[in-house]
Design an enzyme around this catalytic site. Sequence first.
Site, PDB file in Angstrom:
ATOM      1  N   CYS A  91       0.824  -1.206   0.000  1.00 17.72           N
ATOM      2  CA  CYS A  91       0.000   0.000   0.000  1.00 17.72           C
ATOM      3  C   CYS A  91       0.866   1.268   0.000  1.00 17.72           C
ATOM      4  CB  CYS A  91      -0.972  -0.051   1.175  1.00 17.72           C
ATOM      5  SG  CYS A  91      -2.404   1.028   1.027  1.00 17.72           S
ATOM      6  N   HIS A  92       0.809   2.057   1.066  1.00 18.43           N
ATOM      7  CA  HIS A  92       1.590   3.286   1.160  1.00 18.43           C
ATOM      8  C   HIS A  92       3.001   3.056   1.741  1.00 18.43           C
ATOM      9  CE1 HIS A  92      -2.418   5.026   0.673  1.00 18.43           C
ATOM     10  NE2 HIS A  92      -1.820   6.154   0.339  1.00 18.43           N
TER      11      HIS A  92
END
Length: 177
Positions: free
Chosen positions: A106-107
């Site tokens: 994800c991030h």
Amino acid sequence: MRIAFLTAPEGVEEIELTEPWKVVLEAGWNPQLVSTEPGRIQAFRHLDRAGTHPVDRVLSSHTAESFDALVLPGGVANPDALRMNRLAVDFTRDFIASAKPVAAICHAPWLLVEADAVRGRTLTSWPSLATDIRNAGGTWVDETVQVCHAQPATLVTSRKPGDLDAFCAALVKEFGG
């Protein structure tokens, strides 16, 4: 095999912590929650508070030496806080320099960008990080999971919680190989 899961004290996406944790346990390995502060971390389900999880080890300048691989769970706040913490950036950089595999979802690749670990590599992430990855010298692809074997260390990356099955399968394969 000892696997570090690095999180900030608050903001990790819970499922991106707990699902890889389960597969690490199922593989017979030893997951350890590493954070910048002692106590418990506060996880989230997107923007809502979720469970808390006990910290096994507080980050220090030599923490990476104790582990065989690193998992970087996402969430927006988690990697954003970690990339502003010099010890977290150095910890991540140490895994790469030591040729130990790293998995980020994800991030979480924001921390890889900050650690200057994406140059010359191909990875995926949440789509909003694509420009950051490109600006840091990496190639961004929109794939469920991306494994990059560029030297010195293997990177396993995925885009989002919906990619967790593929991410976890690749993580176990690459960490066990």
